[in-house]
Scaffold this active site. Structure first.
Site, PDB file in Angstrom:
ATOM      1  CG  HIS A 216      -3.326 -31.444  24.195  1.00  0.00           C
ATOM      2  ND1 HIS A 216      -4.057 -32.224  23.310  1.00  0.00           N
ATOM      3  CD2 HIS A 216      -2.304 -32.738  23.618  1.00  0.00           C
ATOM      4  CE1 HIS A 216      -4.266 -33.178  22.125  1.00  0.00           C
ATOM      5  NE2 HIS A 216      -3.054 -34.176  23.388  1.00  0.00           N
TER       6      HIS A 216
ATOM      7  CD  GLU B  49      -0.903  -8.216  21.672  1.00  0.00           C
ATOM      8  OE1 GLU B  49      -2.325  -8.053  22.008  1.00  0.00           O
ATOM      9  OE2 GLU B  49      -0.080  -7.985  22.741  1.00  0.00           O
TER      10      GLU B  49
ATOM     11  CE  LYS C 252      -2.667  -4.427  29.726  1.00  0.00           C
ATOM     12  NZ  LYS C 252      -3.900  -4.994  29.156  1.00  0.00           N
TER      13      LYS C 252
ATOM     14  CB  SER D 155       1.617   0.419 -12.663  1.00  0.00           C
ATOM     15  OG  SER D 155       2.242   0.494 -13.426  1.00  0.00           O
TER      16      SER D 155
ATOM     17  CB  SER E 202      -3.336   0.887  28.714  1.00  0.00           C
ATOM     18  OG  SER E 202      -4.285   1.018  28.973  1.00  0.00           O
TER      19      SER E 202
HETATM   20  N1  ARG Z   1       3.149  -1.924 -15.298  1.00  0.00           N
HETATM   21  C1  ARG Z   1       2.994  -2.884 -16.274  1.00  0.00           C
HETATM   22  C2  ARG Z   1       3.478  -4.228 -15.395  1.00  0.00           C
HETATM   23  O1  ARG Z   1       3.463  -3.818 -13.895  1.00  0.00           O
HETATM   24  C3  ARG Z   1       4.400  -3.650 -17.196  1.00  0.00           C
HETATM   25  C4  ARG Z   1       4.310  -4.114 -18.354  1.00  0.00           C
HETATM   26  C5  ARG Z   1       3.470  -3.454 -18.972  1.00  0.00           C
HETATM   27  N2  ARG Z   1       2.669  -3.799 -20.922  1.00  0.00           N
HETATM   28  C6  ARG Z   1       2.679  -4.161 -21.278  1.00  0.00           C
HETATM   29  N3  ARG Z   1       2.265  -4.214 -22.576  1.00  0.00           N
HETATM   30  N4  ARG Z   1       1.070  -3.213 -20.859  1.00  0.00           N
HETATM   31  O2  ARG Z   1       2.486  -5.525 -15.644  1.00  0.00           O
END
Ligand code: ARG
Length: 457
Positions: free
Chosen positions: A157, A291, A284, A24, A278
């Site tokens: 309406h 939008e 335009k 992540s 445009s």
């Molecule tokens: N990257 C993980 C999350 O966003 C952090 C927590 C991970 N914890 C674990 N026990 N694997 O949730």
């Protein structure tokens, strides 16, 4: 590949592509400041509780601060194989200050760590959103102040209904935003809670002081239950809901601006700075910003639905599914803040075409209710008056006229009580002025409304 923080019980390592799926870091690096803030509070508390020596905690805290600075200076590359922001920082810390860096995680887990980061981050962002909403509310009030006397057609309406004050119309969005602000402020009560010290799920055997970290991090309260602390994502759902509804409000306003700026309506002219052209049609000028904001509601509401589905059926306590809470929230916040800023600029710089509006309200039947009310004042029951006016409108349609053009003798044929004062009575501006009920579109009521609004921003 760097050694895994959890590698001890493993004989094999995941391949890089498996690591990449699990990681992540490419999005949770957004949490670096909150992660370091949480770690500094934790290390400070561990020292006060004699779990760390002063020297150890100082080394850790200085190391963390240096990492934060180096990251912002662009001198640290995080590694995907180190999964997330928490393990990347811990790894960097140990590289820099040696094995003592490994003591930071005493009495803590990534589960309470990530929850702490997310609470801190959401709190910071929600406060900024509240400020951005207020800025936009001020712009709306300023514009309303200038246009109390500007009359426009009010619709139901999308058919012309009754003349109203332009200020009254746009102040509606002030009140929607006021409720949005209220929702964010209320959500803050559930955001501003410290989960730190819940550890993985059950608390810890170390003599930690959760109240000290709560105070150091400025949280208003503390989770009473360690499982709840690490598994609660309600506050993110609530934030996404408040964002989604605010975006729905912006989208409704955007829709009106798109219509108002059309050739058909010409009620407002958008500034060039908030319009686009445009690539093929040289004439335009498009309301792209409005939008786009209307279009972006899809993603914010999508993020809300997505988190609802992610949480449904999750057993206690932490599950990796919860890592899916972040990208949606980050994107929704980014989207709302951007939309508010653009909207503020777009509305603040648009021109309200008052002359066109004055002319428009005279070329329709939106004063028909006035004629019925006129008859009611003369003692005719409203239901009967409604019928009579309906017949007059029909006569007008057949004779290609509006109510102000009808000759007095024609009026008299429909009802003897109609007199020549009808031509003043039916003026759109008079119609607006006569509305004196609380919260109505009458100039005095609108001025009062604006003064109430000013006390709220
Ligand atoms: N990257 C993980 C999350 O966003 C952090 C927590 C991970 N914890 C674990 N026990 N694997 O949730």
């Amino acid at each position: 590949m760097t050694k895994k923080a959890w590698g001890g019980r493993f004989e094999e390592k995941p391949e890089a592509w498996v690591d990449a799926f699990n990681a992540s870091i490419h999005f949770d690096k957004t949490l670096i400041d909150e992660d370091i803030q949480g770690s500094i509070a934790h290390a400070t508390m561990l020292y006060h509780q004699n779990v760390l020596t002063q020297k150890e905690s100082e080394a850790i805290i200085n190391g963390l601060k240096a990492i934060q600075k180096d990251y912002h200076d662009g001198n640290i590359e995080f590694q995907t194989s180190l999964e997330d922001i928490h393990l990347n920082i811990e790894h960097e810390l140990i590289q820099r200050i040696g094995a003592v860096g490994g003591k930071l995680h005493t009495g803590r887990s990534r589960n309470d760590q990530v929850a702490t980061d997310m609470h801190l981050y959401t709190k910071k962002e929600v406060k900024q959103i509240i400020e951005a909403i207020e800025l936009f509310q001020k712009t709306i009030v300023n514009l309303a102040d200038e246009h109390v006397e500007t009359i426009m057609p009010g619709y139901t309406h999308l058919q012309r209904a009754q003349p109203i004050s332009f200020a009254h119309h746009i102040m509606t969005y002030f009140w929607m935003l006021e409720r949005d602000k209220g929702r964010f402020k209320d959500a803050l009560k559930r955001i501003d809670i410290s989960p730190l010290g819940a550890a993985a799920l059950s608390g810890t055997t170390y003599p930690i002081d959760r109240h000290e970290t709560q105070q150091l991090l400025g949280f208003a309260s503390i989770y009473e239950n360690s499982l709840d602390a690490v598994s609660d994502r309600d506050y993110i759902v609530e934030t996404l809901h408040a964002i989604s509804l605010t975006m729905v409000h912006l989208s409704r306003f955007a829709e009106e601006i798109i219509f108002w700026s059309s050739e058909e309506a010409k009620f407002v002219t958008l500034s060039d700075a908030f319009s686009t052209g445009s690539s093929i049609m040289p004439q335009k000028k498009n309301p792209d910003m409005a939008e786009l904001i209307r279009g972006k509601v899809g993603r914010t509401t999508g993020h809300l639905m997505s988190l609802f589905m992610t949480l449904k059926g999750l057993p206690l306590a932490y599950n990796k599914d919860m890592q899916e809470d972040k990208e949606g929230l980050f994107d929704a916040i980014h989207t709302l803040k951007g939309s508010l800023r653009i909207f503020d600029g777009m509305v603040g710089s648009m021109t309200v075409n008052t002359e066109r509006l004055t002319q428009v309200v005279k070329s329709d039947f939106s004063n028909a209710t006035e004629l019925a009310d006129y008859l009611v004042v003369k003692g005719i029951p409203f239901r009967e008056a409604h019928e009579i006016v309906g017949k007059i409108v029909l006569w007008c349609i057949q004779n290609e006229m509006f109510l102000l053009d009808v000759p007095l003798d024609v009026y008299k044929q429909h009802h003897h009580a109609i007199d020549k004062d009808i031509y003043t009575y039916l003026q759109p501006a008079e119609a607006v002025k006569r509305r004196k009920s609380y919260g109505s579109t009458g100039q005095d009521a609108v001025k009062h409304q604006i003064s109430v609004a000013k006390t709220l921003i």
